[in-house]
Design a protein around this motif. Structure first.
Motif, PDB file in Angstrom:
ATOM      1  N   ALA A  56       0.823  -1.213   0.000  1.00 38.73           N
ATOM      2  CA  ALA A  56       0.000   0.000   0.000  1.00 38.73           C
ATOM      3  C   ALA A  56       0.860   1.267   0.000  1.00 38.73           C
ATOM      4  O   ALA A  56       0.341   2.368  -0.144  1.00 38.73           O
ATOM      5  CB  ALA A  56      -0.933   0.011   1.212  1.00 38.73           C
ATOM      6  N   GLY A  57       2.171   1.107   0.189  1.00 33.80           N
ATOM      7  CA  GLY A  57       3.074   2.247   0.190  1.00 33.80           C
ATOM      8  C   GLY A  57       3.129   2.994   1.501  1.00 33.80           C
ATOM      9  O   GLY A  57       3.639   4.110   1.573  1.00 33.80           O
ATOM     10  N   LEU A  58       2.617   2.369   2.571  1.00 33.14           N
ATOM     11  CA  LEU A  58       2.623   3.042   3.870  1.00 33.14           C
ATOM     12  C   LEU A  58       3.955   2.916   4.590  1.00 33.14           C
ATOM     13  O   LEU A  58       4.238   3.676   5.514  1.00 33.14           O
ATOM     14  CB  LEU A  58       1.504   2.481   4.756  1.00 33.14           C
ATOM     15  CG  LEU A  58       0.086   2.662   4.209  1.00 33.14           C
ATOM     16  CD1 LEU A  58      -0.928   2.057   5.160  1.00 33.14           C
ATOM     17  CD2 LEU A  58      -0.212   4.124   3.957  1.00 33.14           C
ATOM     18  N   THR A  59       4.753   1.951   4.196  1.00 38.67           N
ATOM     19  CA  THR A  59       6.079   1.749   4.777  1.00 38.67           C
ATOM     20  C   THR A  59       6.933   1.025   3.739  1.00 38.67           C
ATOM     21  O   THR A  59       6.400   0.393   2.826  1.00 38.67           O
ATOM     22  CB  THR A  59       5.998   0.964   6.114  1.00 38.67           C
ATOM     23  OG1 THR A  59       7.292   0.899   6.701  1.00 38.67           O
ATOM     24  CG2 THR A  59       5.431  -0.425   5.914  1.00 38.67           C
ATOM     25  N   SER A  60       8.248   1.111   3.886  1.00 44.08           N
ATOM     26  CA  SER A  60       9.135   0.508   2.881  1.00 44.08           C
ATOM     27  C   SER A  60       9.505  -0.936   3.190  1.00 44.08           C
ATOM     28  O   SER A  60      10.048  -1.628   2.339  1.00 44.08           O
ATOM     29  CB  SER A  60      10.406   1.348   2.738  1.00 44.08           C
ATOM     30  OG  SER A  60      11.078   1.415   3.982  1.00 44.08           O
ATOM     31  N   ALA A  61       9.217  -1.389   4.390  1.00 44.59           N
ATOM     32  CA  ALA A  61       9.537  -2.773   4.760  1.00 44.59           C
ATOM     33  C   ALA A  61       8.381  -3.346   5.570  1.00 44.59           C
ATOM     34  O   ALA A  61       7.752  -2.633   6.355  1.00 44.59           O
ATOM     35  CB  ALA A  61      10.825  -2.819   5.584  1.00 44.59           C
ATOM     36  N   ASP A  62       8.107  -4.617   5.352  1.00 45.22           N
ATOM     37  CA  ASP A  62       7.019  -5.266   6.083  1.00 45.22           C
ATOM     38  C   ASP A  62       7.281  -5.191   7.584  1.00 45.22           C
ATOM     39  O   ASP A  62       8.316  -5.687   8.054  1.00 45.22           O
ATOM     40  CB  ASP A  62       6.908  -6.753   5.712  1.00 45.22           C
ATOM     41  CG  ASP A  62       6.521  -6.986   4.266  1.00 45.22           C
ATOM     42  OD1 ASP A  62       6.367  -6.010   3.517  1.00 45.22           O
ATOM     43  OD2 ASP A  62       6.375  -8.160   3.887  1.00 45.22           O
ATOM     44  N   PRO A  63       6.379  -4.585   8.340  1.00 43.72           N
ATOM     45  CA  PRO A  63       6.559  -4.584   9.793  1.00 43.72           C
ATOM     46  C   PRO A  63       6.246  -5.965  10.353  1.00 43.72           C
ATOM     47  O   PRO A  63       5.498  -6.740   9.757  1.00 43.72           O
ATOM     48  CB  PRO A  63       5.548  -3.552  10.276  1.00 43.72           C
ATOM     49  CG  PRO A  63       4.492  -3.544   9.228  1.00 43.72           C
ATOM     50  CD  PRO A  63       5.179  -3.859   7.932  1.00 43.72           C
ATOM     51  N   ARG A  64       6.821  -6.263  11.485  1.00 42.61           N
ATOM     52  CA  ARG A  64       6.535  -7.536  12.157  1.00 42.61           C
ATOM     53  C   ARG A  64       5.141  -7.428  12.761  1.00 42.61           C
ATOM     54  O   ARG A  64       4.862  -6.540  13.568  1.00 42.61           O
ATOM     55  CB  ARG A  64       7.567  -7.799  13.244  1.00 42.61           C
ATOM     56  CG  ARG A  64       7.394  -9.150  13.902  1.00 42.61           C
ATOM     57  CD  ARG A  64       8.417  -9.348  15.024  1.00 42.61           C
ATOM     58  NE  ARG A  64       8.046 -10.470  15.856  1.00 42.61           N
ATOM     59  CZ  ARG A  64       7.060 -10.458  16.763  1.00 42.61           C
ATOM     60  NH1 ARG A  64       6.345  -9.385  16.945  1.00 42.61           N
ATOM     61  NH2 ARG A  64       6.796 -11.534  17.473  1.00 42.61           N
ATOM     62  N   CYS A  65       4.249  -8.317  12.342  1.00 42.92           N
ATOM     63  CA  CYS A  65       2.861  -8.286  12.800  1.00 42.92           C
ATOM     64  C   CYS A  65       2.559  -9.544  13.601  1.00 42.92           C
ATOM     65  O   CYS A  65       3.027 -10.630  13.260  1.00 42.92           O
ATOM     66  CB  CYS A  65       1.912  -8.216  11.607  1.00 42.92           C
ATOM     67  SG  CYS A  65       2.130  -6.758  10.583  1.00 42.92           S
ATOM     68  N   THR A  66       1.767  -9.387  14.632  1.00 41.78           N
ATOM     69  CA  THR A  66       1.365 -10.504  15.484  1.00 41.78           C
ATOM     70  C   THR A  66      -0.095 -10.862  15.220  1.00 41.78           C
ATOM     71  O   THR A  66      -0.810 -10.130  14.523  1.00 41.78           O
ATOM     72  CB  THR A  66       1.513 -10.128  16.970  1.00 41.78           C
ATOM     73  OG1 THR A  66       0.559  -9.080  17.254  1.00 41.78           O
ATOM     74  CG2 THR A  66       2.932  -9.647  17.301  1.00 41.78           C
ATOM     75  N   GLU A  67      -0.547 -11.959  15.800  1.00 37.50           N
ATOM     76  CA  GLU A  67      -1.967 -12.331  15.711  1.00 37.50           C
ATOM     77  C   GLU A  67      -2.844 -11.231  16.315  1.00 37.50           C
ATOM     78  O   GLU A  67      -3.920 -10.936  15.793  1.00 37.50           O
ATOM     79  CB  GLU A  67      -2.224 -13.667  16.416  1.00 37.50           C
ATOM     80  CG  GLU A  67      -1.767 -14.883  15.637  1.00 37.50           C
ATOM     81  CD  GLU A  67      -2.553 -15.138  14.347  1.00 37.50           C
ATOM     82  OE1 GLU A  67      -3.736 -14.736  14.259  1.00 37.50           O
ATOM     83  OE2 GLU A  67      -1.970 -15.737  13.436  1.00 37.50           O
TER      84      GLU A  67
END
Length: 182
Positions: free
Chosen positions: A47-58
Motif C-alpha cells: 500500500a506504500g505506507l512503509t518501505s519494509a514489512d513490519p513484524r505483525c502478530t496475531e
C-alpha cells in the motif's frame, strides 16, 4: 485482475483500499485477503505506507480486521457508536515517523519508523479525513455485482461506476459489446 486473492488498490485512499482486504463481501461474507499476520505486513508495504514489512502478530491482525470492518461499515453508511469509537481510538495513535530525504527526483518524505499501531492509526486518520470531509460524497461501491469494492470517485462529473476501468469496467464493456453483437 490476476490472482483474486491478491491485494486491490483501486480505492483511491489508504482507508478505502484497506476495506478491499475482504473480497466478494456479497458472497457469504467474502474471503479474507489477510489470512495471517505476514499478509498484513505485506499489505502495509504494498500500500506504500512503509518501505519494509513490519513484524505483525496475531493480536495486530485481529485489531486490523476490527478496524477494517468498522471503517467499511461507516463507509457504506452503517454508522454505530462502537464503530465510531474504534476508528477514533485508532486515529489517535501517533503516526509513523517520517523524514525528509534528498532523492534524484528532489526532496521526498519517507517513513523511517513504523509500528503496526502507527500504521493502523494512519489508516484510521485517513478514514476520518475521507468520511468527515468533502470526499465522503464521492465514496462509491463498484457497479460490478461480482466485485463490490469501495472506491473514491475522483472523476470530474462524479459518475464513475467501476473500481477500476482496467478490470471491472472493461469486463462490463466487453459483456455489453458481446450482447449487442448477438
Amino acid at each position: 485482475m490476476g490472482d483474486k486473492h491478491g491485494f486491490r488498490f483501486h480505492g483511491g485512499r489508504p482507508s478505502v483500499n484497506f476495506t478491499a482486504t475482504v473480497g466478494e463481501r456479497w458472497r457469504d461474507g467474502g474471503f479474507e485477503r489477510l489470512p495471517d499476520p505476514a499478509a498484513l505486513g505485506r499489505w502495509f508495504t504494498e500500500a506504500g505506507l512503509t518501505s519494509a514489512d513490519p513484524r505483525c502478530t496475531e493480536a495486530d491482525l485481529t485489531a486490523a480486521r476490527e478496524l477494517r470492518e468498522a471503517v467499511y461499515r461507516l463507509m457504506v453508511g452503517q454508522v454505530s457508536e462502537e464503530d465510531l469509537a474504534t476508528v477514533n481510538r485508532w486515529a489517535g495513535q501517533p503516526p509513523p515517523v517520517t523524514a525528509l530525504v534528498d532523492t534524484a527526483e528532489g526532496l521526498r518524505s519517507r517513513v523511517v519508523s513504523a509500528t503496526v499501531p502507527s500504521l493502523l492509526g494512519s489508516i484510521a486518520a485517513d478514514a476520518v479525513a475521507v468520511l468527515g470531509g468533502e470526499d465522503a460524497g464521492r465514496l462509491r461501491e463498484c457497479a460490478n455485482p461480482e466485485c463490490s469494492l469501495l472506491f473514491l470517485d475522483t472523476s470530474r462529473a462524479g459518475v464513475r461506476r467501476w473500481c477500476s476501468m482496467s478490470s471491472c469496467g472493461s469486463r462490463e464493456k466487453m459483456q455489453r459489446y458481446r450482447a449487442a453483437d448477438r
